[in-house]
Design an enzyme around this catalytic site. Structure first.
Site, PDB file in Angstrom:
ATOM      1  N   ASN A  41      -1.338  -1.100  -4.989  1.00 24.98           N
ATOM      2  CA  ASN A  41      -2.215  -2.179  -4.525  1.00 24.98           C
ATOM      3  C   ASN A  41      -3.353  -1.606  -3.680  1.00 24.98           C
ATOM      4  O   ASN A  41      -3.187  -0.608  -2.961  1.00 24.98           O
ATOM      5  CB  ASN A  41      -1.448  -3.282  -3.795  1.00 24.98           C
ATOM      6  CG  ASN A  41      -0.524  -2.806  -2.701  1.00 24.98           C
ATOM      7  OD1 ASN A  41      -0.048  -1.677  -2.709  1.00 24.98           O
ATOM      8  ND2 ASN A  41      -0.248  -3.672  -1.750  1.00 24.98           N
ATOM      9  N   GLU A  43      -6.298  -3.041  -1.124  1.00 25.70           N
ATOM     10  CA  GLU A  43      -6.733  -4.238  -0.395  1.00 25.70           C
ATOM     11  C   GLU A  43      -8.213  -4.192  -0.045  1.00 25.70           C
ATOM     12  O   GLU A  43      -8.872  -3.153  -0.159  1.00 25.70           O
ATOM     13  CB  GLU A  43      -5.858  -4.400   0.863  1.00 25.70           C
ATOM     14  CG  GLU A  43      -4.410  -4.635   0.467  1.00 25.70           C
ATOM     15  CD  GLU A  43      -3.495  -4.987   1.617  1.00 25.70           C
ATOM     16  OE1 GLU A  43      -3.857  -4.747   2.785  1.00 25.70           O
ATOM     17  OE2 GLU A  43      -2.399  -5.515   1.329  1.00 25.70           O
ATOM     18  N   CYS A  52      -3.712  -6.037  -7.085  1.00 22.96           N
ATOM     19  CA  CYS A  52      -2.282  -5.719  -7.048  1.00 22.96           C
ATOM     20  C   CYS A  52      -1.976  -4.443  -7.842  1.00 22.96           C
ATOM     21  O   CYS A  52      -2.730  -4.051  -8.736  1.00 22.96           O
ATOM     22  CB  CYS A  52      -1.473  -6.856  -7.657  1.00 22.96           C
ATOM     23  SG  CYS A  52      -1.468  -8.361  -6.699  1.00 22.96           S
ATOM     24  N   GLU A  54       0.286  -3.936 -10.121  1.00 22.68           N
ATOM     25  CA  GLU A  54       0.507  -4.166 -11.558  1.00 22.68           C
ATOM     26  C   GLU A  54      -0.819  -4.200 -12.294  1.00 22.68           C
ATOM     27  O   GLU A  54      -0.975  -3.613 -13.368  1.00 22.68           O
ATOM     28  CB  GLU A  54       1.223  -5.504 -11.782  1.00 22.68           C
ATOM     29  CG  GLU A  54       2.586  -5.613 -11.135  1.00 22.68           C
ATOM     30  CD  GLU A  54       2.540  -6.169  -9.704  1.00 22.68           C
ATOM     31  OE1 GLU A  54       1.617  -5.806  -8.935  1.00 22.68           O
ATOM     32  OE2 GLU A  54       3.424  -6.967  -9.377  1.00 22.68           O
TER      33      GLU A  54
END
Ligand code: THU
Length: 135
Positions: A41, A43, A52, A54
């Site tokens: 991830n 940010e 994210c 994934e």
């Protein structure tokens, strides 16, 4: 292969850029031709621009020409700690996964190499909206 994917997801957590939540997620995405693309991830101070783990893994693979996927392993927990809970993919990630996988795709959420659960996408995203819905 499952154990290798979980290992790589746990390692990918270490690359997470998480100055706001301090929650690190790693993902390892297996292509049908046996390659593994990892993601963490990432940010943003604007929060909403956060990506994210994934989706990072999927976008890396898609951007390198991969289109066929078998499984993804996901692991998440607070920075510097082992995962305490299973890290399930968020709703946006479930939708992105739906775009690119077939019914036999497996989603593995792991707390450790030996402690994990496995799902199909339709278990995690029942009655989902996809390309077939707009044919
Ligand atoms: N996160 C993921 O990486 N994957 C998910 O499916 C759920 C949430 C990240 C986003 C954010 O950096 C942190 O976890 C806390 O929400």
């Amino acid at each position: 292969m499952k154990e290798k994917m979980i290992q790589l997801a746990l390692e990918a957590r270490k690359m997470a850029y998480v100055p706001y939540s301090h929650y690190t997620v790693g993902a390892a995405l297996l292509t049908e031709d046996g390659e593994i693309y990892c993601g963490c991830n990432i940010e943003s101070a604007s929060y909403g621009a956060t990506n994210c783990a994934e989706r990072t893994a999927f976008f890396k693979a898609i951007s390198e020409g991969k289109r066929n996927f078998s499984a993804i392993a996901i692991a998440g927990g607070m920075e510097g700690e082992e995962p305490k809970e299973y890290a399930y993919p968020c709703g946006i990630c479930r939708q992105v996964i739906k775009e690119f996988v077939k019914d036999d795709f497996r989603i593995i959420v792991a707390r450790s190499l030996t402690d994990y659960k496995e799902y199909t996408l339709s278990e995690l995203l029942p009655f989902g909206f996809g390309g077939d819905s707009i044919k």
